[in-house]
Write an enzyme that holds these catalytic residues in place. Structure first.
Site, PDB file in Angstrom:
ATOM      1  N   SER A 119     126.797  36.412  42.662  1.00 39.50           N
ATOM      2  CA  SER A 119     127.635  37.865  41.214  1.00 39.50           C
ATOM      3  C   SER A 119     128.957  38.516  42.485  1.00 39.50           C
ATOM      4  O   SER A 119     129.161  38.073  43.228  1.00 39.50           O
ATOM      5  CB  SER A 119     126.519  38.507  41.793  1.00 39.50           C
ATOM      6  OG  SER A 119     126.926  39.997  40.822  1.00 39.50           O
ATOM      7  N   TYR A 127     119.794  43.712  46.046  1.00 40.33           N
ATOM      8  CA  TYR A 127     121.165  42.918  45.039  1.00 40.33           C
ATOM      9  C   TYR A 127     122.265  42.315  45.612  1.00 40.33           C
ATOM     10  O   TYR A 127     122.165  41.666  46.416  1.00 40.33           O
ATOM     11  CB  TYR A 127     121.241  43.168  43.534  1.00 40.33           C
ATOM     12  CG  TYR A 127     122.057  42.633  42.525  1.00 40.33           C
ATOM     13  CD1 TYR A 127     120.739  41.317  41.594  1.00 40.33           C
ATOM     14  CD2 TYR A 127     123.121  41.768  42.112  1.00 40.33           C
ATOM     15  CE1 TYR A 127     121.525  40.806  41.171  1.00 40.33           C
ATOM     16  CE2 TYR A 127     123.687  41.783  41.293  1.00 40.33           C
ATOM     17  CZ  TYR A 127     122.806  40.691  41.059  1.00 40.33           C
ATOM     18  OH  TYR A 127     123.149  39.965  39.836  1.00 40.33           O
TER      19      TYR A 127
END
Length: 266
Positions: A148, A161
């Site tokens: 990401s 995350y």
């Protein structure tokens, strides 16, 4: 595999994964579903892994007429031993599964932090560990970790995350260095916000965290740092994954392919 010209007079190869086995985690929806279908379209036998049995069944039905096959494998990645066993014999490994909770650190549930790190960092380690003996034995393998922009940048309220994605970046680079003598590449694909159920759920979470209406979250929070003011489609990410599995990417390893709409250009 033979590189074929995609168009007459073109030097771009058509991806041919005939005879290859690919494993895609988090395959029941979003990026994982798009990757499974893209690799199956290239002729791969795809092991589609997820804990969502109904989603996998729908995926397998959708992939029925492709050049390759899509086989559903219901698996909870918190069962790390099963995850490692599932990766045995794979030629292409796509670590995609993820989960998200938007919450300040002082309120973040420790059990959720543990689960996020298990699914998004420890499970990829075990999957890579399970896949490498076969890849090394044949002198060819492709590991693609769906990271990401949060593997390269941090955002508030996403401690688990961001920690998992930063760890995945390091794991991917280590696998690249170890795999290079054996014909195995390892890379990350780093999208910004993709049009997936995971992102749609974040709209409500971010609205609560920032105390603003949901309709303002997309423009003022999610896309604030992106020069291109739109969400990425899952199929765009799948094409990046496919590129890293193709013949023109054989010298690409240990890096991050960023699809962030200009986020990291700031």
């Amino acid at each position: 595999m033979t590189a074929r010209s995609a168009l007459p007079g073109s030097h771009a190869p058509t991806l041919d994964l005939g005879g290859r086995t690919a494993l895609v985690t988090g395959a029941a929806g979003g990026i994982g579903r798009a990757c499974a279908l893209r690799l199956a379209a290239a002729g791969a036998k795809v092991r589609a892994v997820d804990r969502d049995a109904a989603g996998l069944e729908a995926l397998a039905e959708q992939g029925r007429d492709l050049a390759g096959t899509v086989e559903a494998h219901v698996l909870d990645l918190t069962d790390l031993d099963d995850a490692e066993r599932a990766a045995a014999g794979t030629d292409v490994l796509v670590n995609n599964a993820g989960l998200q909770l938007v919450c300040p650190i002082e309120e973040f549930p420790p059990d959720v932090f543990h689960t996020v790190l298990t699914v998004m960092l420890e499970a990829p380690f075990r999957l890579i560990r399970g896949a490498l003996p076969h890849m090394y034995g044949q002198g060819w393998g492709r590991i693609v970790n769906v990271s990401s922009v949060h593997g390269l940048r941090a955002s508030a309220y996403k401690s688990a995350y961001v920690a998992a994605k930063h760890g995945l970046e390091g794991l991917s680079k280590t696998a690249a260095l170890e795999g290079a003598p054996h014909g195995v590449t390892s890379n990350c694909v780093n999208p910004a916000y993709v049009r997936t159920p995971l992102v749609e759920k974040q709209l409500a979470d971010q609205a609560r965290a920032h105390d603003i209406p949901e309709e303002r979250v997309l423009a003022e929070v999610l896309l604030q740092d992106s020069a291109l003011k739109r969400l990425i489609e899952p199929e765009e990410v799948a094409e990046a994954v496919a590129y890293l599995c193709g013949p023109h990417a054989s010298f690409v390893t240990g890096t991050s392919l960023v699809l962030d709409g200009g986020w990291t250009a700031h």
